[in-house]
Design an enzyme around this catalytic site. Structure first.
Site, mmCIF file in Angstrom:
data_model
loop_
_atom_site.group_PDB
_atom_site.id
_atom_site.type_symbol
_atom_site.label_atom_id
_atom_site.label_comp_id
_atom_site.label_asym_id
_atom_site.label_seq_id
_atom_site.Cartn_x
_atom_site.Cartn_y
_atom_site.Cartn_z
ATOM 1 N N SER A 1 7.408 -1.963 0.616
ATOM 2 C CA SER A 1 6.356 -2.365 -0.314
ATOM 3 C C SER A 1 6.821 -3.347 -1.373
ATOM 4 C CB SER A 1 5.772 -1.127 -1.008
ATOM 5 O OG SER A 1 6.788 -0.420 -1.697
ATOM 6 N N GLU B 1 -2.170 -0.078 -19.535
ATOM 7 C CA GLU B 1 -3.199 0.838 -20.036
ATOM 8 C C GLU B 1 -4.460 0.804 -19.169
ATOM 9 O OE1 GLU B 1 -2.628 2.903 -22.515
ATOM 10 O OE2 GLU B 1 -0.604 2.060 -22.751
ATOM 11 N N HIS C 1 7.051 -0.767 -8.283
ATOM 12 C CA HIS C 1 6.346 -1.955 -7.806
ATOM 13 C C HIS C 1 6.099 -2.951 -8.933
ATOM 14 C CE1 HIS C 1 5.363 1.318 -4.919
ATOM 15 N NE2 HIS C 1 5.711 0.363 -4.074
#
Length: 260
Positions: free
Chosen positions: A35, A224, A240
């Site tokens: 990934s 957020e 990631h």
């Protein structure tokens, strides 16, 4: 000879020369891995389901412009055009990438002069996830297979250690989270005399220089609620990359290629 015949002969000659002139071959760099390498923009509804998530392979193509190819001539020779073909997929280890038939599609596509860059380790070491886990010896064997079959096709393999995660930090420096897997990749590269990019070390050093707070907020998927449609509740992900983080890692890889 009248003017019509002169024009006709010139036209036929031009067609013959055009047909016989070799077209410049596109050299393909295949990326295989997990990934952290993957191109999420290939997925449906990327903007609404995944953005701002990127793998570094997703933002690798722009580094290969005509004026920059001379910088990696040591790898690509006199290639005039480079195509990045990102076959990496989230959640894959060396074993599952092979077992799912992903490697064979790369192997069948390989042409002489192409490059295969392989970065695994994130999922190979997931002991708790038996569907993807591969022990050190298995990891080495699959790397050997990818390397040897790449060479069979006259292509160039490049082994990469796994890119760092954003932990653990110790005394202001990011440290290795991948156990013995980076060293195993180095061992195979040395054993088979393969070019190596130690992305684990390069990324740990680079992130350490930027500092934990900056790296956490700017490079990794930590933000957020309410900022992105795909993550309405926000995100806390230290594996990631956001766009700028992916670009910085891609630059690390490109700069390392220049030194091979």
């Amino acid at each position: 000879m009248n003017n019509f015949k002169v024009v006709l002969i010139a036209f036929v000659s031009m067609l013959v020369l055009s047909a016989s002139s070799p077209k410049s071959k596109v050299t393909t760099i295949f990326l295989i891995g997990d990934s952290t390498v993957a191109d999420y923009s290939l997925e449906d509804n990327y903007q609404t389901k995944r953005f701002p998530l990127v793998g570094w392979g997703q933002v690798f193509q722009p580094f290969f412009q005509k004026d920059s190819l001379k910088l990696v001539k040591n790898i690509l020779g006199n290639a005039k055009e480079i195509k990045i073909d990102d076959r990496a997929k989230g959640g894959r280890s060396t074993r599952t990438f092979f077992q799912e038939g992903r490697w064979v599609t790369v192997y069948k596509s390989l042409q002489k002069g192409d490059v295969v860059m392989m970065q695994f380790g994130h999922n190979d070491g997931s002991v708790e996830k038996t569907e993807r886990y591969v022990d050190i010896q298995g990891y080495k064997e699959f790397l050997r297979l990818f390397i040897n079959q790449t060479r069979e096709k006259g292509a160039t393999p490049i082994v990469m250690t796994p890119v760092a995660r954003n932990y653990p930090w110790k005394d202001g420096k990011l440290t290795n989270v991948h156990g013995e897997y980076p060293q195993a990749a180095k061992d195979v590269a040395k054993e088979l005399n393969v070019k190596l990019i130690d992305l684990n070390e390069l990324s740990m050093e680079f992130f350490s220089g930027k500092g934990q707070d900056f790296v956490t907020k700017t490079y990794f998927m930590n933000f957020e609620a309410g900022l992105y449609e795909a993550y309405p509740n926000g995100q806390k992900d230290n594996t990631h990359f956001q766009g700028i983080g992916g670009k910085e890692v891609a630059k690390l890889v490109f700069d390392a290629m220049k030194k091979l």
